[in-house]
Design an enzyme around this catalytic site. Sequence first.
Site, PDB file in Angstrom:
ATOM      1  N   ARG A 115       0.781  -1.154  -0.001  1.00 36.51           N
ATOM      2  CA  ARG A 115      -0.001   0.022   0.058  1.00 36.51           C
ATOM      3  C   ARG A 115       0.911   1.025  -0.005  1.00 36.51           C
ATOM      4  O   ARG A 115       1.926   1.093   0.494  1.00 36.51           O
ATOM      5  CB  ARG A 115      -0.948   0.142   1.220  1.00 36.51           C
ATOM      6  CG  ARG A 115      -2.048  -1.119   1.254  1.00 36.51           C
ATOM      7  CD  ARG A 115      -3.039  -0.483   0.032  1.00 36.51           C
ATOM      8  NE  ARG A 115      -4.239  -1.451   0.003  1.00 36.51           N
ATOM      9  CZ  ARG A 115      -4.257  -2.525  -0.665  1.00 36.51           C
ATOM     10  NH1 ARG A 115      -3.537  -2.974  -1.425  1.00 36.51           N
ATOM     11  NH2 ARG A 115      -5.585  -3.259  -0.664  1.00 36.51           N
TER      12      ARG A 115
ATOM     13  N   GLU B 195      -4.118   7.711  -4.739  1.00 40.07           N
ATOM     14  CA  GLU B 195      -4.521   7.033  -6.093  1.00 40.07           C
ATOM     15  C   GLU B 195      -5.997   7.545  -6.671  1.00 40.07           C
ATOM     16  O   GLU B 195      -6.604   7.705  -6.040  1.00 40.07           O
ATOM     17  CB  GLU B 195      -4.602   5.569  -5.949  1.00 40.07           C
ATOM     18  CG  GLU B 195      -3.044   5.052  -5.518  1.00 40.07           C
ATOM     19  CD  GLU B 195      -3.166   3.659  -5.220  1.00 40.07           C
ATOM     20  OE1 GLU B 195      -4.269   2.968  -5.132  1.00 40.07           O
ATOM     21  OE2 GLU B 195      -2.061   3.027  -4.392  1.00 40.07           O
TER      22      GLU B 195
ATOM     23  N   HIS C  72      -1.755   0.181  -9.834  1.00 45.28           N
ATOM     24  CA  HIS C  72      -2.188  -0.726  -8.695  1.00 45.28           C
ATOM     25  C   HIS C  72      -2.763  -1.799  -9.470  1.00 45.28           C
ATOM     26  O   HIS C  72      -4.023  -1.916  -9.493  1.00 45.28           O
ATOM     27  CB  HIS C  72      -3.148   0.254  -8.041  1.00 45.28           C
ATOM     28  CG  HIS C  72      -3.408  -0.474  -6.441  1.00 45.28           C
ATOM     29  ND1 HIS C  72      -3.839   0.280  -5.443  1.00 45.28           N
ATOM     30  CD2 HIS C  72      -3.372  -1.796  -6.051  1.00 45.28           C
ATOM     31  CE1 HIS C  72      -4.010  -0.670  -4.534  1.00 45.28           C
ATOM     32  NE2 HIS C  72      -3.737  -2.068  -5.003  1.00 45.28           N
TER      33      HIS C  72
END
Length: 341
Positions: free
Chosen positions: A243, A272, A291
Amino acid sequence: MPLRTPMKPKIVLYHPATQALVDELRSHFDVTAFDKVSDANRAEFLAAALEADGLIGMGLPVKTQELRGAKYLKVIATISAGYDAFDVAELTANKIVLMNLFDPLTETTADLAFALIMTTARRIVELDRKVRKGEWLKPVETPWFGLDVHGKTLGIIGLGRIGNAIARRGALGCGMSILYTARSPKPDAEERYGARRCALDELLRESDFVCLSVPLTAETSRLIGARELQLMRSTSILVNISRGPVVDQAALIVALQNKTIYAAGLDVFEQEPLPVDSPLMSLDNVVLAPHVGSATTQTRDAMAAYAADSLIGYLCRGKSRNVVNPEALTSATGSNADGSA
């Protein structure tokens, strides 16, 4: 927890799913489905969630606290390994069980981690840009050289299932020495891959590649900051597939700009999507992925199916697995207190 009719529990699916999966869910549940939750249908989603027995999707499109009025809600099956989108304490206080998943995404995420290792070491993205710009005019010389991967030392922070799969690729595929940090020893990895457990500072000093594979918790937030980056070698590469907030992104940017470390491969970020004005965008020594650790069609379908099976097991058979907050399990649900299926 209140009881009610009809016979089928109500669930809300808030993730794109194959028709076969939707049909499977509908054979067990009264299903309200949303391919995507946006500002336009957020109120509709929340209204459905407040009447549901279970939720299934990726992340959570509302604040956890907004589910306090969900008088029937017993379980949420998240289609992800990470669960930082949820206020786990809030769910536990309301005896709402949160189940995540691991198995379907382990190998795919490890593939991505190793892709970032290889791509950063050999400067593939940077060199691709040079070729496309017409800068390849003669045989390459030292300024275009990269780093070897085989035979180097790979440090893995968090040797869970994904970390173990990364270690296997490094040790057996590339003959790498494996260092790791974990809350407890991993004798199987030590026997199979020659992995050695050590303190974080030692791992940072001794590793050519440092790969982060830990969940985001209060303990892991900003785990890698300016001090830790200074401990790494100038020829070291940092890979983050966990993360974004596990790394102090501002400190990482400075370390990349100053060549404190050689490069970084990042699949996750503090914010993000990554803002277009982020300084990371202008750096050649970083590879940026949006991601996509588990983002293959096959794996995402398998993840959704696994989460659906978990939901069916819990609501229809009183079975639980991969429970994030076992304290929320109560005898009233009939669930196994050990969290096993």
